[in-house]
Design an enzyme around this catalytic site. Structure first.
Site, PDB file in Angstrom:
ATOM      1  N   LEU A  36       0.814  -1.222   0.000  1.00 52.43           N
ATOM      2  CA  LEU A  36       0.000   0.000   0.000  1.00 52.43           C
ATOM      3  C   LEU A  36       0.844   1.267   0.000  1.00 52.43           C
ATOM      4  O   LEU A  36       1.885   1.338   0.654  1.00 52.43           O
ATOM      5  CB  LEU A  36      -0.917   0.001   1.228  1.00 52.43           C
ATOM      6  N   HIS A  37       0.370   2.248  -0.730  1.00 53.18           N
ATOM      7  CA  HIS A  37       1.004   3.564  -0.768  1.00 53.18           C
ATOM      8  C   HIS A  37      -0.087   4.611  -0.572  1.00 53.18           C
ATOM      9  O   HIS A  37      -1.266   4.274  -0.381  1.00 53.18           O
ATOM     10  CB  HIS A  37       1.765   3.774  -2.088  1.00 53.18           C
ATOM     11  N   HIS A  40      -3.514   4.190  -2.241  1.00 50.99           N
ATOM     12  CA  HIS A  40      -4.481   3.296  -1.591  1.00 50.99           C
ATOM     13  C   HIS A  40      -5.123   3.974  -0.391  1.00 50.99           C
ATOM     14  O   HIS A  40      -6.320   3.816  -0.138  1.00 50.99           O
ATOM     15  CB  HIS A  40      -3.796   2.015  -1.107  1.00 50.99           C
TER      16      HIS A  40
END
Ligand code: PAF
Length: 285
Positions: A36-37, A40
C-alpha cells in the site's frame, strides 16, 4: 494505535459485516493487492467519507497475472500494510488465502465484453477476466454499500462499473483521483521495480499525457497527438510502448483520428515499459 482486526475467511468477514448491519451501519470496501502507498490510503479516506465502517482487502489475485508476469515478485508487506490501514482509520482487514478464494473445483469466470477488450485487454490476455472474477467475489462476500477503486487503473474501473451494473450487485462503484508524486508520476506498487535512473525518467509518462491533453484541447488531431506522445516516451528511454490512445471515457471505444468534437467525454490512456516496470497512466482529455 490498536492493531487492525483481520478476517481470513469469508465466514469471518460476513460475521463482522453482519454485526455492523445489525447496528444500522453502512459499509465501504477497498479492494487491494497490498504494497500500500498513499494512493491506496486516499481510497480508504474516500470510503470513510462515504460509509460508517470500512473494510480493505489484501489479496494478490493469481488469476489476473499472465504466465510471464510478476506474480512471484509482486511486493508483499502485510504487517506494514495493516499498520497503514489502521492509521488511516480502516476498521477491518480482509486477507484471505488463495485456497479460501479459489477452493478446489472452482469453475466460474466473469468476463466483461466490450470495455475489457482493447488496451490492457490486448496487452494482458485474461487479465480483466481475473480482475472481474475476483472483484465480483469480493463484492458478493462483503456486500458493501460503496466500493472504491483508483482512476489510475482507469480501464479496470470501467470494467468493474460495467460488471457491477450488469450483475445487479447493488453496490455504488466510486472512482478516486490518481495520487501522484510531486514530479507527477502516478503512485503504483510497481514503481518499486524502477532503478534510481528509471525513477528519474518515469515522470515523462505523466508529462507526455499532460502535453497531449493540452494539444487535444487546443484542437490538434488525435492521431498526431498520440504519435507525438509515443515519440516522447521512446526518446525518454521507455520501450516497448504498449499504447497511447484517446478513447471514449465511458466505454473506451476508439476516438479520432481527427479532432475531438467539443464536449466529447474522452480519456487518454497509456502503458509503457521502463526497465522491468510496466507503467500505466491516464488523464481526462
Ligand atoms: O487494482 C488492484 O489492486 C486489483 O486489480 C484489485 C482491484 C484489488 C483486484 O485484484
Amino acid at each position: 494505535m490498536l492493531p487492525l482486526p483481520a478476517a481470513r475467511t469469508v465466514a469471518d468477514l460476513r460475521r463482522t459485516v453482519a454485526g455492523w448491519r445489525r447496528e444500522g451501519l453502512t459499509v465501504g470496501f477497498v479492494p487491494t493487492m497490498g504494497a500500500l502507498h498513499e494512493g491506496h490510503i486516499s481510497l480508504v479516506r474516500l470510503a470513510l467519507a462515504r460509509a460508517d465502517r470500512v473494510v480493505a482487502s489484501i489479496f494478490i489475485n493469481p488469476t489476473q497475472f499472465g504466465p510471464n508476469e510478476d506474480l512471484a515478485a509482486y511486493p508483499r508487506d502485510e504487517a506494514g500494510d495493516a499498520a497503514r490501514l489502521a492509521d488511516a482509520g480502516c476498521h477491518l482487514l480482509f486477507a484471505p488465502s488463495v485456497a479460501e478464494m479459489y477452493p478446489p473445483g472452482v469453475a466460474t469466470v466473469v468476463t466483461v465484453s466490450g470495455v475489457s477488450e482493447p488496451l490492457d485487454g490486448q496487452a494482458r490476455p485474461g487479465h480483466f477476466a481475473g480482475v472481474a472474477t475476483i472483484v465480483a467475489k469480493l463484492l458478493n462476500q462483503a456486500r458493501p454499500d460503496v466500493a472504491v477503486f483508483g482512476e489510475k487503473d482507469y480501464q479496470q474501473l470501467q470494467v468493474i462499473r460495467r460488471m457491477a451494473a450488469d450483475l445487479d450487485l447493488g453496490v455504488e462503484i466510486l472512482g478516486a483521483p490518481t495520487a501522484r508524486a510531486q514530479d507527477g508520476l502516478a503512485l503504483s506498487s510497481r514503481n518499486a521495480y524502477l532503478t534510481d535512473d528509471e525513477r528519474r525518467r518515469a515522470p515523462e509518462l505523466a508529462a507526455a499525457l499532460t502535453e497531449a491533453v493540452s494539444n487535444l484541447r487546443a484542437g490538434a488531431e488525435v492521431a498526431g497527438v498520440e504519435a507525438r506522445a509515443v515519440g516522447r516516451l521512446r526518446a525518454a528511454g521507455f520501450g516497448p510502448v504498449d499504447y497511447v490512445e484517446v478513447r471514449d471515457a465511458a466505454d473506451l471505444s476508439r476516438l479520432g483520428p481527427g479532432r475531438l468534437l467539443p464536449g466529447r467525454s474522452a480519456r487518454i490512456l497509456a502503458a509503457a515499459w521502463l526497465g522491468r516496470a510496466r507503467l500505466i497512466d491516464n488523464m481526462a482529455a
